[in-house]
Structure formats: structure tokens, C-alpha cells
Enzyme design. Structure first.
Site, PDB file in Angstrom:
ATOM      1  N   SER A   1       2.357  16.801 -14.337  1.00  0.00           N
ATOM      2  CA  SER A   1       3.631  16.235 -14.801  1.00  0.00           C
ATOM      3  C   SER A   1       3.596  14.771 -14.398  1.00  0.00           C
ATOM      4  O   SER A   1       2.861  14.398 -13.470  1.00  0.00           O
ATOM      5  CB  SER A   1       4.791  16.930 -14.082  1.00  0.00           C
TER       6      SER A   1
ATOM      7  N   TYR B   1      10.242  19.560  -6.668  1.00  0.00           N
ATOM      8  CA  TYR B   1       9.355  19.533  -7.849  1.00  0.00           C
ATOM      9  C   TYR B   1       8.300  18.444  -7.675  1.00  0.00           C
ATOM     10  O   TYR B   1       7.122  18.656  -7.938  1.00  0.00           O
ATOM     11  CB  TYR B   1      10.185  19.290  -9.104  1.00  0.00           C
TER      12      TYR B   1
HETATM   13  N1  LIG Z   1       9.067  20.467 -20.114  1.00  0.00           N
HETATM   14  C1  LIG Z   1       8.854  19.342 -19.434  1.00  0.00           C
HETATM   15  O1  LIG Z   1       9.638  18.375 -19.487  1.00  0.00           O
HETATM   16  C2  LIG Z   1       7.628  19.219 -18.585  1.00  0.00           C
HETATM   17  C3  LIG Z   1       7.207  17.933 -18.209  1.00  0.00           C
HETATM   18  C4  LIG Z   1       6.086  17.810 -17.399  1.00  0.00           C
HETATM   19  C5  LIG Z   1       5.401  18.935 -16.996  1.00  0.00           C
HETATM   20  N2  LIG Z   1       5.843  20.167 -17.362  1.00  0.00           N
HETATM   21  C6  LIG Z   1       5.098  21.337 -16.905  1.00  0.00           C
HETATM   22  O2  LIG Z   1       4.653  22.061 -18.015  1.00  0.00           O
HETATM   23  C7  LIG Z   1       4.409  23.417 -17.624  1.00  0.00           C
HETATM   24  C8  LIG Z   1       4.993  24.340 -18.676  1.00  0.00           C
HETATM   25  O3  LIG Z   1       6.395  24.174 -18.682  1.00  0.00           O
HETATM   26  P1  LIG Z   1       7.297  24.271 -20.001  1.00  0.00           P
HETATM   27  O4  LIG Z   1       8.159  23.087 -20.014  1.00  0.00           O
HETATM   28  O5  LIG Z   1       6.469  24.595 -21.180  1.00  0.00           O
HETATM   29  O6  LIG Z   1       8.236  25.516 -19.590  1.00  0.00           O
HETATM   30  P2  LIG Z   1       8.614  26.881 -20.304  1.00  0.00           P
HETATM   31  O7  LIG Z   1       9.608  27.512 -19.397  1.00  0.00           O
HETATM   32  O8  LIG Z   1       9.008  26.644 -21.718  1.00  0.00           O
HETATM   33  O9  LIG Z   1       7.265  27.729 -20.267  1.00  0.00           O
HETATM   34  C9  LIG Z   1       6.819  28.345 -19.092  1.00  0.00           C
HETATM   35  C10 LIG Z   1       6.367  29.762 -19.376  1.00  0.00           C
HETATM   36  O10 LIG Z   1       5.925  30.336 -18.138  1.00  0.00           O
HETATM   37  C11 LIG Z   1       6.404  31.676 -18.051  1.00  0.00           C
HETATM   38  N3  LIG Z   1       6.524  32.043 -16.631  1.00  0.00           N
HETATM   39  C12 LIG Z   1       7.441  31.590 -15.743  1.00  0.00           C
HETATM   40  N4  LIG Z   1       7.215  32.137 -14.542  1.00  0.00           N
HETATM   41  C13 LIG Z   1       6.142  32.953 -14.680  1.00  0.00           C
HETATM   42  C14 LIG Z   1       5.434  33.792 -13.789  1.00  0.00           C
HETATM   43  N5  LIG Z   1       5.788  33.918 -12.501  1.00  0.00           N
HETATM   44  N6  LIG Z   1       4.358  34.490 -14.254  1.00  0.00           N
HETATM   45  C15 LIG Z   1       3.993  34.391 -15.556  1.00  0.00           C
HETATM   46  N7  LIG Z   1       4.642  33.606 -16.447  1.00  0.00           N
HETATM   47  C16 LIG Z   1       5.696  32.901 -16.013  1.00  0.00           C
HETATM   48  C17 LIG Z   1       7.742  31.635 -18.743  1.00  0.00           C
HETATM   49  O11 LIG Z   1       8.116  32.949 -19.176  1.00  0.00           O
HETATM   50  C18 LIG Z   1       7.480  30.672 -19.897  1.00  0.00           C
HETATM   51  O12 LIG Z   1       7.009  31.368 -21.033  1.00  0.00           O
HETATM   52  C19 LIG Z   1       5.007  23.554 -16.228  1.00  0.00           C
HETATM   53  O13 LIG Z   1       3.977  23.472 -15.268  1.00  0.00           O
HETATM   54  C20 LIG Z   1       5.915  22.337 -16.109  1.00  0.00           C
HETATM   55  O14 LIG Z   1       6.109  21.936 -14.779  1.00  0.00           O
HETATM   56  C21 LIG Z   1       6.926  20.337 -18.167  1.00  0.00           C
END
Ligand SMILES: NC(=O)c1ccc[n+]([C@@H]2O[C@H](COP(=O)([O-])OP(=O)(O)OC[C@H]3O[C@@H](n4cnc5c(N)ncnc54)[C@H](O)[C@@H]3O)[C@@H](O)[C@H]2O)c1
Length: 281
Positions: free
Chosen positions: A142, A155
């Protein structure tokens, strides 16, 4: 011909958001993909590519579930070339002074279990299979893994830890396995937070339109990226042919956070109007 023909990938958290988009692009590039996911999702979600997807319901914080996912890749598709450790949760920017002391420890444990421990568990479970194929690990970091202000201290600390994981494992696992990260900035998804802070049911982006506006406003490129906008970087890093000399790197996909100005976010707001005839921009 795709960049990932005949390759087999494991993507954790592939059922939503950035992970879902990565799975989609990997499939378009010819890969076969195992998804380790806690929420219900069916291979049919990936349409015509469904026959090259296996979904394993499980929890990334449980080592045995990571092992089952690796075993599924090997049993169903014969090998494992790429691990994308991607599941994460946010802390909704709660500042230290606003973290109630009795909840701080529990929220830390939850966030670090998912954002940090689970990445190491996935890497440990996959290391042998990846060594056998001279494969690659890709961790979703991130902008919060590189700069302050992309979250609260929980975070931000967890994502800085992921930066450490990428650098350490790249060193430890070379030359057998390449290890890199992708660092997206704000991307409107279903991203949630820890139950200890009451954030496990409401997403971070409760008002998608307002989120898009505020994400764009802080980016020199005036972009609110989608998961698909980041997915190409995962393809690049997953492709041995196209990134054979890259390891220990974190590729930012953040609309240019490192190119912000002090006066204005971007220096060229007037350029399109000035350089292009009316109607061309
Ligand atoms: N969305 C943002 O703004 C953003 C920005 C930078 C980094 N990220 C990173 O991107 C990654 C993905 O996040 P996202 O935004 O796509 O979120 P999201 O919530 O849309 O997707 C995450 C997925 O992980 C699954 N999940 C959660 N806990 C779990 C567990 N214990 N075991 C198995 N599956 C599990 C959820 O069901 C979901 O399908 C994360 O590491 C997040 O920190 C996101």
C-alpha cells in the site's frame, strides 16, 4: 499468447477488490488460478475462464488453509509458479490519540494477524512449490507501506512490515524465488477493518462517490484507480520473461504520490488546455 500461459497462481483474497481484478487479468493472460478466500465466491464469477479457477474457502491466518491452497494448486494444476498474498484490512485512519487503550491491543492483533502474519504463513506454505518452478511471490503492500497518512498507526505499521517482508524474503529466497510488492493507493473496494474497532461490517469506502473525489484530489494524475488499474503490475511481476531481474522491489501504483508538489498537487493542470487545441483534450 498470454504473458502467463501455462503458469499457475495462488491469489489470497481473490474474491473481491484488487485480488479479484488480479485473478481476472491472470486468467486473461492464460494462467490457471487458485483463490483462497473467506467469503463465498464461485469460479463462475470469472465467466468464460471459470474452468481455470479453483476456489478454496479458508482463512489466511490459519497455516493449514494456506497449505491446502498450495496443495490444491499442485494437485489440480500440477505446479505453483506465483503466490499473490493480498488479503488485508484497514484501520479507517483512527489516530493514536483516538484509539481507546483497551481496544488498541486487540485491534493490533487483528490487523497484524491478517496483514503481516498471514503473508508470512502463505510464503512459508508456498516456498517449496515455488522453488521447484523458480517462481515468484508478490505481496500487496500500500502507499501506507512507504509513507505516513495512508491509514492510522496500526495500518501504516502493518504495511511497513510488509515492506520489510518483501525486502527480507527477496534476500533470503534469491536466487530461487523472486519476491516483490505492489503498492496501490486508495482504490474503492469492499476493504474492511478489525472487529475490535467495530469496522468489520462497514467498509472503509461507505460513500463511493465521495471517496473517488477525495482520492483523485490528492493524486497528481487526477485518478481514482480501480483494481484493474493495478492488475497489470502483478502480471508484469508474475511473468518470468518480462521481469527476470526484478526482486526486492515495491512498485507503486498510486497516481504519483511521490511526484506531488508543495504548492499544487500537480504542476501541469493548465497544460492540456494550453498545448492542445480546443476539443482535443
Ligand atoms: N482498497 C484500497 O484503497 C487499498 C489501497 C492500498 C492497498 N490495499 C490493499 O489491497 C489488499 C486487498 O484489499 P481490497 O481493497 O481489495 O479489499 P477487499 O476487502 O475488497 O478484498 C479483500 C478480500 O479478502 C478476503 N478476506 C478478508 N479476510 C480474510 C481472511 N482472514 N482469510 C481469507 N480471505 C479474507 C475478503 O473476503 C475479500 O474478498 C489489502 O492488502 C489492502 O490492504 C488496498
Amino acid at each position: 499468447m498470454g504473458w502467463l500461459d501455462d503458469r499457475v497462481a495462488l491469489v489470497t483474497g481473490g474474491g473481491s477488490g484488487i485480488g479479484f481484478a488480479v485473478v481476472e487479468r491472470f486468467l486473461q493472460e492464460g494462467a490457471r488460478v487458485v483463490v483462497l478466500e473467506r467469503s463465498p465466491v464461485e469460479p463462475a464469477a470469472w465467466g468464460d475462464h471459470a474452468n481455470r479457477v479453483r476456489v478454496l474457502r479458508g482463512d489466511v491466518t490459519v497455516y493449514g488453509d494456506n497449505v491446502r491452497a498450495v496443495d490444491t494448486a499442485v494437485a489440480e494444476f500440477g505446479q505453483l509458479d506465483v503466490l499473490v498474498a493480498n488479503v488485508g484490512i484497514h484501520d479507517s485512519f483512527v489516530r493514536l490519540v483516538d484509539l481507546e487503550p483497551d481496544k488498541l491491543a486487540a485491534a493490533f492483533d487483528e490487523i497484524f494477524d491478517i496483514n503481516v502474519k498471514a503473508y508470512l504463513l502463505a510464503a512459508r506454505a508456498a516456498v517449496r512449490a515455488l522453488a521447484a518452478t523458480r517462481g515468484t511471490m508478490i505481496f500487496t503492500v500500500s502507499n501506507a507501506g512507504l509513507y505516513p497518512g495512508g491509514g492510522g498507526p496500526l495500518y501504516t505499521a502493518s504495511k511497513h512490515a510488509v515492506t520489510g517482508i518483501v525486502r527480507q524474503l527477496a534476500h533470503e529466497l534469491a536466487p530461487a524465488i523472486r519476491v516483490n510488492g505492489v503498492a496501490p493507493a486508495g482504490t474503492v473496494t469492499a476493504l474492511r477493518g478489525p472487529a475490535a474497532l467495530g469496522q468489520d461490517r462497514t467498509g472503509l469506502f461507505t460513500d463511493a462517490e465521495a471517496a473517488v473525489r477525495s482520492i483523485r484530489a490528492t493524486k497528481p494524475l487526477d485518478i481514482a484507480p480501480t483494481g484493474a488499474d493495478h492488475a497489470g503490475l502483478y502480471v508484469l511481476l508474475a511473468s518470468r520473461e518480462n521481469s527476470p531481474a526484478i526482486t526486492g522491489e515495491i512498485l507503486s501504483s498510486d497516481g504519483g504520490l511521490g511526484a506531488r508538489g508543495l504548492g499544487a498537487i500537480a504542476g501541469g493542470y493548465d497544460l492540456l488546455d494550453a498545448l492542445l487545441p480546443a476539443g482535443d483534450s
